[in-house]
Design an enzyme around this catalytic site. Structure first.
Site, mmCIF file in Angstrom:
data_model
loop_
_atom_site.group_PDB
_atom_site.id
_atom_site.type_symbol
_atom_site.label_atom_id
_atom_site.label_comp_id
_atom_site.label_asym_id
_atom_site.label_seq_id
_atom_site.Cartn_x
_atom_site.Cartn_y
_atom_site.Cartn_z
ATOM 1 N N HIS A 115 0.780 -1.241 0.000
ATOM 2 C CA HIS A 115 0.000 0.000 0.000
ATOM 3 C C HIS A 115 0.809 1.287 0.000
ATOM 4 C CE1 HIS A 115 0.551 -0.004 4.414
ATOM 5 N NE2 HIS A 115 0.315 1.296 4.323
ATOM 6 N N GLU A 163 3.057 5.662 -2.997
ATOM 7 C CA GLU A 163 3.196 6.962 -2.352
ATOM 8 C C GLU A 163 4.629 7.247 -1.909
ATOM 9 O OE1 GLU A 163 0.636 7.486 0.979
ATOM 10 O OE2 GLU A 163 1.228 9.571 1.249
ATOM 11 N N ASP A 164 5.286 6.264 -1.317
ATOM 12 C CA ASP A 164 6.591 6.521 -0.709
ATOM 13 C C ASP A 164 7.784 6.112 -1.567
ATOM 14 O OD1 ASP A 164 5.184 7.446 1.425
ATOM 15 O OD2 ASP A 164 5.413 5.629 2.647
ATOM 16 N N ASP A 202 -4.364 0.331 7.753
ATOM 17 C CA ASP A 202 -3.172 1.182 7.706
ATOM 18 C C ASP A 202 -3.215 2.176 8.867
ATOM 19 O OD1 ASP A 202 -0.942 2.648 6.767
ATOM 20 O OD2 ASP A 202 -2.232 3.949 5.544
ATOM 21 N N ASP A 243 -21.115 0.532 35.566
ATOM 22 C CA ASP A 243 -21.043 -0.662 34.713
ATOM 23 C C ASP A 243 -19.805 -0.662 33.828
ATOM 24 O OD1 ASP A 243 -22.382 1.529 33.810
ATOM 25 O OD2 ASP A 243 -23.719 0.448 32.483
HETATM 26 MN MN MN Z 1 0.868 3.082 5.485
#
Ligand code: MN
Length: 736
Positions: free
Chosen positions: A84, A88-89, A151, A271
């Site tokens: 995932h 992006e990275d 995630d 409770d």
């Molecule tokens: Mn992540």
């Protein structure tokens, strides 16, 4: 037997071998070597990247994938969990993922990446709501949201390693966006887990006090749970009901919420324990409820039947609170095993059922899961399934960012113009262009969820009829129509008043004079108009022939037989052709050919107001009109003073413009034969063209003439007036 919720704890030593082992239990028939390939790819891509905790990055995707296995998701989701963060990275392209691991997995990863890029801003509840809907709209595939939840859950579990500001911001975002999503999708295990994590980072003081309190009484509590647990099982056995009983402390956030709701301190929250009884079918649920209520005293008003009336997220269970064996309140939930499956995994449970063979599907399967399955089989495509869920979440459109990060929800197919009107009517009315994600686009461009839209405006812009074809939202369409109708009404009023005033001139009177004497009263009454304005609008829109109005005014005394209309129409035609000429010239794009300069625009259509006939030298104001561009009036023209100021426009005379302008002058003389031709000659002698002349004898031996002449500017007009004034027969000369 202390069965807790699904344990989503961070596993620092999780390996791919262990992960595959767990996946085998879930998916015994699948070829899981693909998971190892995902892992190896992801590991390679994330090499040298570290988590804030100092661990190597790959531990994060491994934990996310493990969570997805615990939620019993399908193989595509688990693969996407491992991959995932690669787009992006690590700048991996979606195409590469698609080529290596298939289109489905690539789409889930791309969906997660898109959602990561949303900049959440949750100062307002309505904005939070929009962000939630946006996440759903952008996800396209529901699995994207579930992977995203997994995630987020792991990120929240390792949040202690980031800065304090980031902790609070992330936790608040989680509480505003992801917790309600998990709840709406019915994934209660994730919801409860995230809530406790949020409490820990948003209100650490409360969280740790609760933790301390519960830890302090740990031994006591465990004994108590054990005893009560035994008691319940004993009772069930007595009535020969088989089931599974679990007891545990309630999760922190639900205690915190109760403290807030009731405005009480921790000491007074009683409770803290919750028991859950799972049985085989619905009949047994109610049977167990009877057993519990006869063994313990129920607390009035605390029984809830979510089996008969499920929650909106399809949660089903019986809830009751009873006074336990040590006079302490305990909460008891009773439901079937399948209801429990749905309660813990919500929509995620769907995939598990989906993968089962229809032949061995249980007969008493939950209705909504069955419905979803049936729906899915008939639809044969997951996007329709997604649409069903979207519908359920009230996601009806696209979600668009303003440049400052606010979100607007618009219907599908919406354009930048719709967006402009959603921001503000005035922004919509003045739109000249739009930038989507920094790039100029046509106004009819179709917007997508997540687009950032910047609207370019000009103060001289006005809505046009064509815009109605571009807009898709009812708000924009109605605002444009409103504007066009207002302009049209103003125009009709203007034209009607103009026609009437011109006609009355022939009778040596004016609207003002007649109005003072209430001479319009019979006309207004005859046609049921409330105001003079209404009368003008009806004349201007040709609803009401001018002649009928004149006949109804007592002092004008026009009769039905009088030949009035024809001449007036001729004059109108003549004037129209003149205005067309002016408009045509004014339309040319070189500024030299424009009579007036309109705020730097040189291709706009300009005409002169017929009411005041402005000529160069007059102070002027432009009025925005529909279809005909801009009408120029003298600044002092009474016609414009009560018009909407928003339609006023700064205009200037063009010094290079050489065409003549029409202007009316009124000449009063002693009535002598041949006077008309004498005046006409003297006007022609100074080089001025006469377009028309109207003469009228007056009772007291005076003559009255209205000349329409053409002058280039104010000085020519003055020159003409003074020439006429010098004639001995002339009493007065005025601009009319
Ligand atoms: Mn992540």
């Amino acid at each position: 037997m202390f069965v807790e919720r699904i344990d989503f704890s961070h596993e620092a030593n999780l390996t791919i071998d262990e992960l595959i082992k767990r996946a085998e239990v879930l998916l015994p028939e699948a070829d899981l070597s693909i998971l190892r390939r995902c892992y190896e790819f992801s590991e390679k891509m994330h090499t040298n990247q570290k988590r804030s905790s100092g661990e190597s990055y790959i531990i994060h995707p491994l934990n996310v994938a493990s969570t997805l296995i615990k939620l019993k998701m399908d193989i595509d989701s688990i693969m996407a969990g491992l991959l995932h963060d690669t787009v992006e990275d690590c700048d991996v392209s979606p195409e590469e993922i698609s080529k290596l691991f298939g289109q489905n997995v690539a789409q889930i990863v791309v969906g997660c990446t898109k959602i990561s890029k949303i900049k959440f801003k949750t100062k307002e509840e309505s904005q939070a709501e929009n962000f939630r809907k946006m996440v759903v709209a952008m996800a396209q595939d529901l699995r994207v949201i579930i992977v995203k939840l997994a995630d987020r859950m792991h990120n929240m579990r390792t949040l202690q390693y980031v800065s304090k500001e980031k902790q609070t911001a992330k936790a608040q975002e989680t509480l505003d966006i992801y917790v309600p999503l998990a709840s709406r999708l019915g994934i209660n295990s994730v919801k409860a887990d995230l809530e406790d994590l949020c409490l820990r980072f948003i209100h650490p003081d409360i969280y740790y006090r609760l933790a301390e309190k519960i830890a302090m009484k740990k031994r006591e509590r465990e004994t108590y749970i054990e005893e009560t647990h035994g008691l319940i099982e004993e009772k069930m056995l007595e009535y020969s009901v088989q089931g599974e009983v679990t007891g545990r402390p309630k999760h922190f956030y639900s205690i915190y919420k109760k403290m807030q709701q009731r405005g009480v301190d921790f000491e007074h929250i009683q409770d803290l324990l919750a028991f859950r009884i799972l049985v085989n079918n619905i009949t047994e649920c109610y049977k167990v409820l009877g057993i519990i209520h006869s063994a313990f005293t129920p607390v009035p008003g605390r029984f809830k039947d979510y089996i008969a009336i499920p929650k909106v997220n399809n949660y089903q269970s019986l809830h009751t609170t009873v006074i336990g064996p040590k006079a302490e309140r305990i909460e008891i939930q009773i439901r079937t095993f399948e209801m429990h499956e749905v309660a813990e995994r919500g929509v995620a449970a769907h995939w598990k059922y989906k993968e089962r063979n229809k032949a061995d599907a249980p007969g008493n399967k939950l209705k909504w899961v069955e419905e979803l399955m049936e729906f899915n089989q008939s639809a044969q495509n997951s996007s329709e399934f997604m649409d069903a869920v979207k519908n359920d979440l009230d996601v009806g459109g696209v979600f668009i960012f303003t440049p400052t990060g606010d979100v607007k929800e618009l219907r599908y197919g919406a354009t930048p113009l719709d967006f402009a009107y959603a921001v503000h009517t005035e922004v919509g009315n003045k739109t000249v262009g739009a930038k989507v994600n920094g790039k100029m686009v046509p106004l009819k461009h179709r917007l997508k969820s997540g687009d950032t839209v910047e609207i370019l405006t000009s103060k001289t812009q006005t809505p046009s009829k064509d815009w109605l074809k571009i807009c898709k939202t009812s708000r924009a369409i109605s605002k444009i129509k409103q504007y066009l109708m207002k302009v049209e009404r103003d125009e009709h009023r203007e034209r009607g008043e103009d026609l009437l005033e011109k006609a009355l001139k022939k009778f040596e009177t004016s609207i003002k004079t007649l109005d003072k004497k209430s001479e319009f009263k019979p006309v207004l009454e005859k046609y049921h108009f409330k105001t003079l304005e209404e009368l003008f609008v009806n004349i201007g829109s040709n609803n009401l022939p001018l002649k009928e109005v004149l006949v109804a005014i007592p002092s004008v005394a026009l009769t039905e037989q009088d030949d009035f209309e024809l001449k007036d129409e001729e004059k109108e035609k003549e004037l129209d052709s003149y205005y067309k000429r002016v408009s045509k010239t004014a339309r040319k794009s070189t500024s030299k050919d424009n009579a007036v300069i309109v705020d730097g625009l040189d291709d706009i259509m300009v005409k002169m107001g017929r009411c005041c006939n402005p000529i160069p030298g007059d102070p002027i104001t432009g009025i925005i009109t529909r279809g005909r561009g801009i009408t120029v009036h003298t600044a002092g023209c009474t016609r414009i003073s009560d018009l909407d100021k928003a339609r006023h426009l700064h205009v200037e005379w063009n010094k290079h413009y050489n065409f003549a302008h029409p202007v009316n002058i009124k000449v009063t003389t002693h009535d002598k034969p041949g006077i008309l031709s004498k005046i006409s000659k003297s006007i022609n002698n100074v080089g001025i063209n006469i377009r028309s002349a109207i003469a009228r004898s007056m009772p007291d031996q005076k003559g009255s003439f209205i000349f329409e002449i053409e002058v280039k500017d104010y000085s020519e007009l003055l020159k003409t007036i003074s020439t006429i004034e010098q004639m001995e027969e002339v009493i007065s000369v005025n601009r009319a």
